[in-house]
Write an enzyme that holds these catalytic residues in place. Structure first.
Site, short mmCIF file in Angstrom:
data_model
loop_
_atom_site.label_atom_id
_atom_site.label_comp_id
_atom_site.label_asym_id
_atom_site.label_seq_id
_atom_site.Cartn_x
_atom_site.Cartn_y
_atom_site.Cartn_z
N ASP A 208 -16.40 15.22 -4.99
CA ASP A 208 -15.91 14.23 -4.04
C ASP A 208 -15.69 12.87 -4.73
OD1 ASP A 208 -15.51 13.76 -1.10
OD2 ASP A 208 -17.06 12.25 -1.42
N GLU A 255 -23.52 26.34 -19.82
CA GLU A 255 -24.74 27.10 -20.11
C GLU A 255 -24.83 28.36 -19.27
OE1 GLU A 255 -28.11 24.64 -19.26
OE2 GLU A 255 -27.35 23.01 -20.52
C1 NOJ Z 1 -13.50 12.45 0.40
C2 NOJ Z 1 -13.82 13.45 1.47
O1 NOJ Z 1 -12.90 14.51 1.39
C3 NOJ Z 1 -13.77 12.71 2.77
O2 NOJ Z 1 -13.78 13.58 3.87
C4 NOJ Z 1 -14.93 11.74 2.80
O3 NOJ Z 1 -14.85 10.95 3.96
C5 NOJ Z 1 -14.89 10.82 1.58
N1 NOJ Z 1 -14.57 11.48 0.35
C6 NOJ Z 1 -16.22 10.17 1.39
O4 NOJ Z 1 -17.15 11.12 0.96
#
Ligand code: NOJ
Length: 539
Positions: A208, A255
């Site tokens: 993310d 690993e």
């Molecule tokens: C990207 C994620 O896909 C989204 O849904 C989220 O709100 C933001 N990152 C923050 O984690």
């Protein structure tokens, strides 16, 4: 001939757990619900699943606010359920990629609670970005950064006696404090989290906001001067220091047996900058959001495809293609917009002009045929195989996206692309849940699009996806090499890949079909011509 690693041409299906399938009847999807419907995914013909977060969370951002990375939220099930999901995927020959959220934790995470309880300047606080405010009494935030969800990027704490104290940084919701990745304890903590899930057999991580973990030293203001020096992006994005983290993670993944992968969710616009994440000792692939965000325009797509392939090839990485996900308007709705047809940013609400569903569906099918015929890996978002639109008339009272609240209702937010899936046209809640409950209401249009209403129906979007995925695999389209064809005129995308001629008619008029080729499949019924807003694969 040695076989290419699976991820270089994999089709990966995104499951958004709260909206996929609900087994316990509370109206929220869960892991047992996923397992119960896994054959639908398998039968579609994909290679892997990416599952959005299912970890313990106060759910202020639908699970992207994690309070414990090593346990499952009761809404979704238990750790045993997650282990059963890994097994159920593997038993069907599917890989499972889980979501990793390293930029921020929930404010309910033990690390943040300890930081709040500790004094300014303490090691606990050093794991996040705490800072004194500017101004005479610290009443101004430490810098001018804003939150992606709207409003300030900083929130000021108040101590037990009600006195204001330090500020903390949150690029997203106020309940999602940003971690400080310069702190070795944060790095070690995530090493453990990676190993925890790798030990349980997962095949990789979707990372993310992978481009935001490291911030520019000194947290300078985000202004025109900074952006000019940095080449356009602000001091919280795409800092060179972030690559050390991915080299460290890659060593951990390597690993383990099997090809476990890292996938970057990084909204980095310049393909050459994005490709830096894909160097041989870093991540494996990255979502190609330029493709998702492209206008419905032949030149724009061609530029995007060529530029992405070239940039990734320079580092030896495959390109990925994506058209929809849980953060963007579904491509049926996006491509059916009457004004600004391609733009993904602005979601549509009940007070806005509504998309043209029929037009959007035609374009979406054609776009998917383009996506699935390009060399590299492709991502599908649950429900796109049904041709689902967004719920663009969702009444505001149902909204849950923090973007809606934090922007003071300026942003419609992403709820419309997160509606629970329709499985059975005649069941309550369209078969999403045994009780008929759904955490967001489904629009009326979903009934005719339910899985059981399309399954076995010639020409339905679902049967078309099944056919395209089978052909893609049989013909090796994901492993081919693209050669453009310039002989079909303006407004037409035409290319050869693995012996297949692909034509996407983005022009405003029907196009005569070449007489010397056999039609393999098309997005619309064909006569002697390829209609506008349609695509065909020919052999
Ligand atoms: C990207 C994620 O896909 C989204 O849904 C989220 O709100 C933001 N990152 C923050 O984690």
């Amino acid at each position: 001939m040695t076989q290419a690693p699976w991820w270089r041409d994999a089709v990966i299906y995104q499951i958004y757990p709260r909206s996929f399938s609900d087994a316990d009847g509370d109206g929220y999807g869960d892991i047992p619900g996923i397992i119960a419907r896994l054959d639908h995914v398998k039968d579609l013909g994909v290679d892997a699943i990416w599952c959005s977060p299912f970890y313990a969370s106060p759910m202020k951002d639908a699970g992207y606010d994690v309070s414990d990375y090593q346990s499952i939220d009761p809404l979704f099930g238990t750790l045993a359920d997650a282990e059963a999901l890994v097994e159920a995927c593997h038993a069907r020959g599917l890989k499972l990629i889980v979501d990793l959220v390293p930029n921020h934790t929930s404010s309910q995470h033990a690390w943040f609670k300890a930081a709040l309880a500790a004094a300014p300047g303490s090691p606990e606080r050093a794991m996040y970005h705490f800072a004194d405010g500017r101004g005479e009494h610290g009443e101004l935030p430490p810098n001018n950064w804003t939150s992606i969800f709207g409003g300030k990027g900083w929130t000021r704490l108040v101590d037990a006696d009600g006195n204001p104290e330090q500020w903390y940084l949150h690029l997203f919701d106020v309940t999602q404090p940003d971690l400080n990745w310069d702190d070795e304890r944060v790095r070690q903590g995530f090493d453990d989290i990676l190993r925890f899930w790798l030990d349980r057999g997962v095949d990789g991580f979707r990372v993310d906001v992978a481009h935001s973990l490291v911030k520019a030293p000194g947290l300078p203001d985000d202004d025109a001067d900074y952006r000019m020096i940095a080449g356009g992006q602000g001091p919280m994005w795409d800092q060179d220091g972030v690559h050390d983290i991915y080299r460290r993670w890659r060593r951990i993944l390597d690993e383990y047996s099997g090809e476990r992968i890292l996938v970057a969710e990084a909204w980095v616009d310049v393909p050459e900058r994005l490709a830096l994440y894909l160097r041989p000792d870093e991540m494996h692939t990255a979502f190609n959001f330029r493709f998702l965000a492209s206008e419905w325009d032949a030149d724009a797509y061609r530029e995007c495809i060529t530029h992405s392939l070239d940039a990734d090839e320079a580092v030896g990485a495959p390109t990925t293609w994506v058209l929809s996900n849980h953060d963007a308007m579904r491509h049926v709705s996006r491509l059916g917009r009457r004004e600004r047809p391609g733009v993904h940013e602005a979601f549509i609400g009940p007070d806005d002009e509504q998309p043209d569903h029929a037009l959007g569906l035609r374009r979406a099918r054609a776009a998917t045929m383009m996506e699935l015929s390009l060399p590299g890996s492709a991502y599908l978002y649950q429900g796109e195989e049904l041709g689902l639109p967004d719920h663009t008339t969702l009444p505001h009272e149902y909204r849950q996206d923090p973007a809606w609240f934090q922007s003071g209702h300026e942003e419609i937010g992403r709820d419309g692309c997160r509606i629970p899936l329709p499985w059975e046209a005649d069941a309550p809640g369209l078969g999403f849940s045994p009780t008929g409950r759904t955490w967001l209401p489904q629009p009326g249009s979903y009934r005719a699009l339910a899985v059981d209403a399309q399954s076995g129906v010639e020409g339905s979007t679902l049967e078309l996806y099944r056919r395209w995925l089978r052909l893609r695999r049989d013909l090796g389209l994901g492993q081919g090499t693209l050669t453009w064809r310039d002989d079909f005129g303006d407004g037409v995308l035409a290319y050869e890949n693995a012996g297949v001629l692909v034509i996407v008619n983005v022009s405003g008029a029907p196009l005569p079909l070449p007489a010397d080729r056999e039609v393999l499949t098309s997005s619309e019924p064909l006569g002697a011509t390829l209609p506008k807003d349609a695509a065909v694969w020919l052999r």
